[in-house]
Design a protein around this motif. Sequence first.
Motif, PDB file in Angstrom:
ATOM      1  N   THR A 132       5.702 -12.424  10.660  1.00 61.03           N
ATOM      2  CA  THR A 132       4.692 -11.355  10.755  1.00 61.03           C
ATOM      3  C   THR A 132       3.788 -10.644  10.092  1.00 61.03           C
ATOM      4  N   ALA A 133       3.925 -11.198   8.794  1.00 60.04           N
ATOM      5  CA  ALA A 133       2.656 -10.565   7.895  1.00 60.04           C
ATOM      6  C   ALA A 133       1.492 -11.832   8.254  1.00 60.04           C
ATOM      7  N   LEU A 134       1.743 -12.513   9.283  1.00 56.06           N
ATOM      8  CA  LEU A 134       0.086 -13.401   9.917  1.00 56.06           C
ATOM      9  C   LEU A 134      -0.448 -12.318  10.966  1.00 56.06           C
ATOM     10  N   TRP A 135       0.664 -11.786  11.678  1.00 60.32           N
ATOM     11  CA  TRP A 135       0.446 -10.528  12.823  1.00 60.32           C
ATOM     12  C   TRP A 135      -0.440  -9.611  12.209  1.00 60.32           C
ATOM     13  N   ALA A 136       0.068  -8.912  11.380  1.00 63.71           N
ATOM     14  CA  ALA A 136      -0.792  -7.824  10.580  1.00 63.71           C
ATOM     15  C   ALA A 136      -2.100  -7.905   9.974  1.00 63.71           C
ATOM     16  N   TYR A 137      -2.336  -9.570   9.575  1.00 60.75           N
ATOM     17  CA  TYR A 137      -3.438  -9.769   9.014  1.00 60.75           C
ATOM     18  C   TYR A 137      -4.049 -10.286  10.035  1.00 60.75           C
ATOM     19  N   TYR A 138      -3.964 -10.733  11.406  1.00 64.51           N
ATOM     20  CA  TYR A 138      -4.921 -10.563  12.173  1.00 64.51           C
ATOM     21  C   TYR A 138      -5.147  -9.448  12.884  1.00 64.51           C
ATOM     22  N   THR A 139      -4.356  -8.169  13.201  1.00 75.10           N
ATOM     23  CA  THR A 139      -4.647  -7.216  13.976  1.00 75.10           C
ATOM     24  C   THR A 139      -5.293  -6.212  12.826  1.00 75.10           C
ATOM     25  N   ALA A 140      -5.169  -6.715  11.095  1.00 73.10           N
ATOM     26  CA  ALA A 140      -5.812  -5.456  10.523  1.00 73.10           C
ATOM     27  C   ALA A 140      -7.594  -6.288   9.860  1.00 73.10           C
ATOM     28  N   LEU A 141      -7.621  -7.643  10.196  1.00 72.65           N
ATOM     29  CA  LEU A 141      -8.858  -8.678   9.952  1.00 72.65           C
ATOM     30  C   LEU A 141      -9.425  -7.725  11.391  1.00 72.65           C
ATOM     31  N   ALA A 142      -9.202  -7.673  12.391  1.00 74.98           N
ATOM     32  CA  ALA A 142     -10.058  -6.949  14.059  1.00 74.98           C
ATOM     33  C   ALA A 142     -10.457  -5.519  14.097  1.00 74.98           C
ATOM     34  N   GLY A 143      -9.145  -5.015  12.934  1.00 77.96           N
ATOM     35  CA  GLY A 143      -9.664  -3.804  13.119  1.00 77.96           C
ATOM     36  C   GLY A 143     -10.758  -3.339  11.875  1.00 77.96           C
ATOM     37  N   TRP A 144     -10.598  -3.796  10.920  1.00 74.56           N
ATOM     38  CA  TRP A 144     -11.348  -3.926   9.771  1.00 74.56           C
ATOM     39  C   TRP A 144     -13.182  -4.994  10.258  1.00 74.56           C
ATOM     40  N   LEU A 145     -13.115  -5.228  11.202  1.00 81.49           N
ATOM     41  CA  LEU A 145     -14.188  -5.256  11.423  1.00 81.49           C
ATOM     42  C   LEU A 145     -14.938  -4.538  12.654  1.00 81.49           C
ATOM     43  N   LEU A 146     -14.368  -3.742  13.305  1.00 82.61           N
ATOM     44  CA  LEU A 146     -14.600  -2.711  13.966  1.00 82.61           C
ATOM     45  C   LEU A 146     -14.297  -0.958  13.501  1.00 82.61           C
ATOM     46  N   TRP A 147     -14.151  -1.423  12.843  1.00 84.72           N
ATOM     47  CA  TRP A 147     -13.705  -0.346  12.043  1.00 84.72           C
ATOM     48  C   TRP A 147     -14.479   0.996  12.212  1.00 84.72           C
ATOM     49  N   ASP A 148     -15.975   1.515  12.230  1.00 81.94           N
ATOM     50  CA  ASP A 148     -16.154   2.798  12.715  1.00 81.94           C
ATOM     51  C   ASP A 148     -15.938   2.789  13.913  1.00 81.94           C
ATOM     52  N   ALA A 149     -15.682   1.552  15.218  1.00 84.30           N
ATOM     53  CA  ALA A 149     -15.196   2.516  16.185  1.00 84.30           C
ATOM     54  C   ALA A 149     -13.991   2.567  16.072  1.00 84.30           C
ATOM     55  N   LEU A 150     -12.806   3.474  15.276  1.00 83.08           N
ATOM     56  CA  LEU A 150     -11.401   3.482  15.322  1.00 83.08           C
ATOM     57  C   LEU A 150     -11.370   4.792  15.035  1.00 83.08           C
ATOM     58  N   ASP A 151     -10.427   5.592  15.433  1.00 80.59           N
ATOM     59  CA  ASP A 151     -10.406   6.684  15.003  1.00 80.59           C
ATOM     60  C   ASP A 151      -9.339   7.034  13.223  1.00 80.59           C
ATOM     61  N   ALA A 152      -8.876   8.163  12.913  1.00 82.36           N
ATOM     62  CA  ALA A 152      -8.608   8.212  11.776  1.00 82.36           C
ATOM     63  C   ALA A 152      -7.123   7.944  12.424  1.00 82.36           C
TER      64      ALA A 152
END
Length: 471
Positions: free
Chosen positions: A162-182
């Motif tokens: 699951t550390a790998l799954w969290a890495y993927y999810t967080a990386l995708a979120g970091w790349l689209l950070w401006d599009a995410l809500d609080a």
Amino acid sequence: MIETRPLSRRRFLGTASTIGVAGLLGTATTATALPSHSTRVLPINWSRLGSYPASDPAGSRISAVLAGSARYLIGPWYAATYTRYLPDGYIDLKGTDERAVRLPAMAAVAAATALATGTYDARTLSAANATVRTRNVIRTLSARHGANNADPTTSWGGGWQTALWAYYTALAGWLLWDALDAACRQHLAAMLVWEADRLTTGDGVHLIGRSGEQLYMTRRDGTVVTPGDSKAEEDSWSAAALSLAAVMMPHHRNAGRWKRRNVELLLAAAARPADLGDRRRINGIRLSTWLRGTNIADDGTLQNHNRLHPLYMVSFDQSLYQGFVFGLANRAAPRAALHNIRQTYAALVSKQFPLPDGTTTAIYRAGSPEIYYPEGNDWGTHFPFYFANFDLLVSLTGQDRGIHPPAAEWERLHSDAQLALMSRFTDGRTYGANGENTYYGREHRIGVMAGQSFLTLFLARNSRGNRLRWS
């Protein structure tokens, strides 16, 4: 699934994003407080990174793979997989196992990379709607992690992978950070902190805690703990989560522990017998005194699935991806990520294995994209991009010095073979018959590798200079 109203297209090619989040919400969400200072995420400053047009031969090939794969994953695959929202406003992941979590996380990395770097192919789905879908995946995966979700029927986290799954999810979120809500941002930070903190509880022998999962296949005294099953892959993907946490949240109170454990896991992943007597210090760690075992042979080969397995030799791509992770924050990655990469690559290109007719061959066949598997391949028959991806990373990090032919030549051969597989279809996918690659996430693996390969190119050949640096 009914899509929400679209956004204008976004391209991060040296300009700051001005897109708000209102048009991205799949359904209404409950407002939450922003993270505390200790978990504050530093967004990627795209305006400082410049641009990369991908007009060079390698860039053209890798961007084509990424564009096709992202188009398939966030297009037909997403539409067929996610057909409804659940009452709480999140998409139905249909489980908490690898198929339910890892696959959409990998798809999110591919789509987020394509959208963030302007390589997304909008011929069948607009970039605006692709952003909506990618955000739906990110917000659902992060909300369902155990750090944010107490419901055992929908919660994931705390497992072997699951550390790998969290890495993927967080990386995708970091790349689209401006599009995410609080709320989504807070969930991502909490998820990554939870997984990273868990990894800091281990020691020089165990991955987590003081028992259970091991760091090494073979102990220092020669005891084989996990016969035929190198721990290299697990160590390097766990290190990935630690590296991303340290880069995204450098002011967190545990950032120093994450950085230290990241280096430890990188060195353990690629440890070979010769290292056990090596008194060098790499990122502050003396090999001869800290290492308690090995995962690869002195010649750079390794075993997995009870065989000498080339597909797991190239799993050190996860270590080399740290170059772009740190580069996105304009920081140098730890030198430990490069440890023994050259030895493993030389084993792919140069080490000779006997054939039944009395001749010999290397794993890489001269002038051909064909791969020789000395003890067979239990995953299928067609994996050119697994090797093209590693070739590219080795070339960009200079780990092919003295090896001939150089990694760039192999990347061309293997990438062309990958593009030939994709040319059989019109929707961007790679594979046909299941026997070509038996992994149920085979398309997602292509997408996540292409995304991270392209990000490495983006940093290495950026208009403002090479940002791949190693401390």
